[in-house]
Design a protein around this motif. Structure first.
Motif, mmCIF file in Angstrom:
data_model
loop_
_atom_site.group_PDB
_atom_site.id
_atom_site.type_symbol
_atom_site.label_atom_id
_atom_site.label_comp_id
_atom_site.label_asym_id
_atom_site.label_seq_id
_atom_site.Cartn_x
_atom_site.Cartn_y
_atom_site.Cartn_z
ATOM 1 N N LEU A 34 11.842 -14.395 18.846
ATOM 2 C CA LEU A 34 11.628 -15.154 20.084
ATOM 3 C C LEU A 34 11.459 -16.621 19.706
ATOM 4 C CD1 LEU A 34 11.123 -15.346 23.150
ATOM 5 C CD2 LEU A 34 8.687 -14.954 22.680
ATOM 6 N N PHE A 35 12.342 -17.471 20.245
ATOM 7 C CA PHE A 35 12.295 -18.908 19.978
ATOM 8 C C PHE A 35 11.612 -19.623 21.142
ATOM 9 C CE2 PHE A 35 14.182 -23.135 20.632
ATOM 10 C CZ PHE A 35 13.769 -23.751 19.455
ATOM 11 N N VAL A 36 10.676 -20.514 20.796
ATOM 12 C CA VAL A 36 9.926 -21.279 21.801
ATOM 13 C C VAL A 36 10.267 -22.759 21.632
ATOM 14 C CG1 VAL A 36 7.653 -21.757 22.788
ATOM 15 C CG2 VAL A 36 8.069 -19.567 21.622
ATOM 16 N N HIS A 37 10.859 -23.351 22.660
ATOM 17 C CA HIS A 37 11.283 -24.753 22.580
ATOM 18 C C HIS A 37 10.087 -25.703 22.718
ATOM 19 C CE1 HIS A 37 10.776 -25.737 26.874
ATOM 20 N NE2 HIS A 37 11.348 -24.579 27.172
ATOM 21 N N ASP A 97 3.511 -18.113 29.749
ATOM 22 C CA ASP A 97 4.953 -17.864 29.735
ATOM 23 C C ASP A 97 5.396 -17.198 28.432
ATOM 24 O OD1 ASP A 97 5.192 -19.009 32.237
ATOM 25 O OD2 ASP A 97 5.899 -20.952 31.487
ATOM 26 N N VAL A 98 4.861 -17.670 27.308
ATOM 27 C CA VAL A 98 5.198 -17.053 26.012
ATOM 28 C C VAL A 98 4.763 -15.590 26.014
ATOM 29 C CG1 VAL A 98 4.781 -17.079 23.521
ATOM 30 C CG2 VAL A 98 5.094 -19.236 24.744
ATOM 31 N N ASP A 99 3.589 -15.325 26.562
ATOM 32 C CA ASP A 99 3.089 -13.954 26.629
ATOM 33 C C ASP A 99 3.987 -13.091 27.513
ATOM 34 O OD1 ASP A 99 0.922 -12.255 25.664
ATOM 35 O OD2 ASP A 99 0.402 -12.024 27.775
ATOM 36 N N THR A 100 4.468 -13.664 28.612
ATOM 37 C CA THR A 100 5.376 -12.938 29.507
ATOM 38 C C THR A 100 6.658 -12.565 28.773
ATOM 39 O OG1 THR A 100 4.490 -14.025 31.480
ATOM 40 C CG2 THR A 100 6.710 -13.096 31.651
ATOM 41 N N ALA A 101 7.206 -13.511 28.011
ATOM 42 C CA ALA A 101 8.418 -13.238 27.238
ATOM 43 C C ALA A 101 8.160 -12.175 26.164
ATOM 44 C CB ALA A 101 8.934 -14.524 26.602
ATOM 45 N N LEU A 102 7.013 -12.254 25.511
ATOM 46 C CA LEU A 102 6.655 -11.249 24.503
ATOM 47 C C LEU A 102 6.518 -9.870 25.136
ATOM 48 C CD1 LEU A 102 4.033 -13.130 22.309
ATOM 49 C CD2 LEU A 102 6.117 -12.027 21.468
ATOM 50 N N ASN A 103 5.895 -9.804 26.303
ATOM 51 C CA ASN A 103 5.747 -8.519 27.000
ATOM 52 C C ASN A 103 7.108 -7.909 27.312
ATOM 53 O OD1 ASN A 103 2.964 -8.818 26.987
ATOM 54 N ND2 ASN A 103 2.859 -9.601 29.077
ATOM 55 N N TYR A 104 8.040 -8.765 27.727
ATOM 56 C CA TYR A 104 9.394 -8.290 28.050
ATOM 57 C C TYR A 104 10.079 -7.703 26.813
ATOM 58 C CZ TYR A 104 14.404 -8.595 29.033
ATOM 59 O OH TYR A 104 15.738 -8.321 29.161
ATOM 60 N N ILE A 105 9.970 -8.398 25.699
ATOM 61 C CA ILE A 105 10.613 -7.922 24.466
ATOM 62 C C ILE A 105 9.955 -6.626 23.992
ATOM 63 C CG2 ILE A 105 11.030 -8.443 22.036
ATOM 64 C CD1 ILE A 105 11.176 -11.419 22.860
ATOM 65 N N ALA A 106 8.629 -6.604 23.993
ATOM 66 C CA ALA A 106 7.904 -5.432 23.504
ATOM 67 C C ALA A 106 8.180 -4.207 24.384
ATOM 68 C CB ALA A 106 6.406 -5.730 23.465
ATOM 69 N N HIS A 107 8.354 -4.416 25.673
ATOM 70 C CA HIS A 107 8.647 -3.310 26.589
ATOM 71 C C HIS A 107 10.092 -2.836 26.428
ATOM 72 C CE1 HIS A 107 8.525 -0.853 30.219
ATOM 73 N NE2 HIS A 107 9.656 -1.437 30.599
ATOM 74 N N THR A 108 11.019 -3.789 26.249
ATOM 75 C CA THR A 108 12.441 -3.448 26.167
ATOM 76 C C THR A 108 12.797 -2.843 24.816
ATOM 77 O OG1 THR A 108 12.858 -5.356 27.620
ATOM 78 C CG2 THR A 108 14.764 -4.351 26.573
ATOM 79 N N GLY A 118 8.952 -21.459 16.587
ATOM 80 C CA GLY A 118 8.651 -22.492 17.568
ATOM 81 C C GLY A 118 8.955 -23.875 17.029
ATOM 82 N N HIS A 119 9.525 -24.724 17.874
ATOM 83 C CA HIS A 119 9.851 -26.097 17.494
ATOM 84 C C HIS A 119 8.889 -27.069 18.153
ATOM 85 C CE1 HIS A 119 12.090 -29.986 18.067
ATOM 86 N NE2 HIS A 119 12.144 -29.842 16.751
ATOM 87 N N SER A 120 8.323 -27.996 17.376
ATOM 88 C CA SER A 120 7.486 -29.086 17.870
ATOM 89 C C SER A 120 6.280 -28.537 18.639
ATOM 90 C CB SER A 120 8.343 -30.041 18.711
ATOM 91 O OG SER A 120 7.694 -31.266 18.898
ATOM 92 N N ARG A 121 6.160 -28.847 19.948
ATOM 93 C CA ARG A 121 5.032 -28.288 20.695
ATOM 94 C C ARG A 121 5.155 -26.769 20.782
ATOM 95 N NH1 ARG A 121 2.838 -30.790 26.337
ATOM 96 N NH2 ARG A 121 3.894 -29.181 27.558
ATOM 97 N N GLY A 122 6.386 -26.266 20.807
ATOM 98 C CA GLY A 122 6.576 -24.819 20.766
ATOM 99 C C GLY A 122 6.013 -24.206 19.497
ATOM 100 N N GLY A 123 6.035 -24.966 18.400
ATOM 101 C CA GLY A 123 5.427 -24.506 17.157
ATOM 102 C C GLY A 123 3.928 -24.321 17.292
ATOM 103 N N ALA A 124 3.287 -25.237 18.023
ATOM 104 C CA ALA A 124 1.844 -25.115 18.259
ATOM 105 C C ALA A 124 1.536 -23.857 19.062
ATOM 106 C CB ALA A 124 1.333 -26.356 18.986
ATOM 107 N N ILE A 140 7.267 -18.664 12.289
ATOM 108 C CA ILE A 140 7.902 -19.805 11.631
ATOM 109 C C ILE A 140 7.752 -21.011 12.554
ATOM 110 C CG2 ILE A 140 10.032 -20.753 10.678
ATOM 111 C CD1 ILE A 140 11.075 -17.894 10.378
ATOM 112 N N THR A 141 7.299 -22.126 12.005
ATOM 113 C CA THR A 141 7.189 -23.344 12.807
ATOM 114 C C THR A 141 8.130 -24.402 12.244
ATOM 115 O OG1 THR A 141 5.228 -24.001 11.507
ATOM 116 C CG2 THR A 141 4.842 -22.915 13.619
ATOM 117 N N TRP A 142 8.874 -25.017 13.161
ATOM 118 C CA TRP A 142 9.805 -26.097 12.823
ATOM 119 C C TRP A 142 9.271 -27.390 13.431
ATOM 120 C CZ3 TRP A 142 15.018 -23.499 14.795
ATOM 121 C CH2 TRP A 142 15.304 -22.388 13.999
ATOM 122 N N SER A 143 8.924 -28.364 12.594
ATOM 123 C CA SER A 143 8.469 -29.689 13.068
ATOM 124 C C SER A 143 7.273 -29.580 14.007
ATOM 125 C CB SER A 143 9.610 -30.419 13.801
ATOM 126 O OG SER A 143 10.822 -30.341 13.124
ATOM 127 N N ALA A 144 6.361 -28.677 13.720
ATOM 128 C CA ALA A 144 5.264 -28.392 14.651
ATOM 129 C C ALA A 144 4.239 -29.519 14.700
ATOM 130 C CB ALA A 144 4.573 -27.092 14.264
#
Length: 276
Positions: A34-37, A97-108, A118-124, A140-144
């Motif tokens: 799961l990538f977080v922008h 929102d991140v939790d919602t996306a995680l719930n979707y993946i874990a359920h599917t 996560g990139h930048s603020r997404g890394g945080a 994995i954090t990119w430019s966090a």
């Protein structure tokens, strides 16, 4: 064959989360990424779709999504145009929102390993989720960033509370983008909960920190702060890398820029390595 599927989830404050899954159907038992922008970013920014294909061809299901208050709409998926939604955004809503996306993946895809990038603020956000969510196997954090308040100036806060909003510039379009004071109020109300370095110290799962040494937006020293907070994390420098590793928007090339390819290759090696 690379395939792409769209999904829509219910996000914060009745806004929708639009996302997509990229995968190669020749692979079986594919782990999920799961990538977080980041701030002012979105799932289709720059070379994000090429990155998705990179991991899909190597046996991963790659999910990316627009945070509900990213300001990106279904009508304009290639830019931040809903400035009302953008202004309303808060860290609490992003974490939800991140939790919602995680719930979707874990359920599917139950019983499938889930990795967060996560990139930048997404890394945080990834650090905060990686500290506490047992469904996540590696991060994995990119430019966090290491402090949410680094995204504004301390001297702006008094004016921000008084006037109700401040403006930040989009470096690409030069547009002045509003931020409502609810962002600052939410941060102050959850200062301890949103302490990234404190969370970093509590991360127990494998963590790779990637950061360019030519990043003028978030200095390489920030990556060093994160690594000092969590000595078990792996810090790797991307020599000459800027904040987006040579990408831009719109990105029209058919191949990843060299530094972003290096980031992807280092990330892949980390994901494939056995847990220590």
């Amino acid at each position: 064959m690379i395939k792409k599927e769209q999904f829509i989830l219910s996000g914060s404050k009745d806004k929708t989360i639009s996302g997509d899954l990229t995968y190669d159907d020749k692979h079986t038992n594919q782990p999920c990424i799961l990538f977080v922008h980041g701030f002012k970013g979105f799932k289709d920014w720059g070379a994000h779709n090429l990155v998705a294909s990179f991991f899909a061809t190597r046996g991963y299901r790659y999910f990316k999504f627009n945070l509900s208050h990213s300001g990106v709409t279904a009508q304009r998926p290639d830019d931040v145009t809903d400035l009302y939604a953008f202004a309303e955004n808060t860290v609490s809503m992003e974490l939800k929102d991140v939790d919602t996306a995680l719930n979707y993946i874990a359920h599917t895809y139950p019983a499938t390993p889930i990795y967060l990038i996560g990139h930048s603020r997404g890394g945080a956000l990834v650090v905060l989720k990686g500290m506490a969510d047992e469904r996540i196997h590696k991060i994995i954090t990119w430019s966090a960033i290491a402090d949410f308040s680094s995204l504004w100036k301390k001297e702006q806060e008094e004016e921000w509370i008084t006037s109700g909003r401040i403006f930040v510039e989009n470096a690409r379009t030069k547009e002045k983008m509003p931020l409502n004071s609810t962002l600052l109020e939410d941060f102050k109300a959850h200062r301890e909960e949103f302490d990234i370095l404190h969370a970093a110290a509590k991360v127990k799962i494998p963590w790779l920190i990637l950061h360019g040494d030519d990043d003028v937006n978030v200095k390489f020293s920030v990556a060093q702060q994160l690594a000092q907070a969590q000595p078990r994390a792996q810090l790797q420098k991307i020599k000459g890398g800027n904040h987006v590793y040579g990408a831009n928007h719109p990105y029209t090339e058919k191949e990843l820029p060299a530094q972003l390819l290096e980031v992807c290759e280092k990330s892949l090696s980390f994901l494939k390595s056995p847990d220590l």
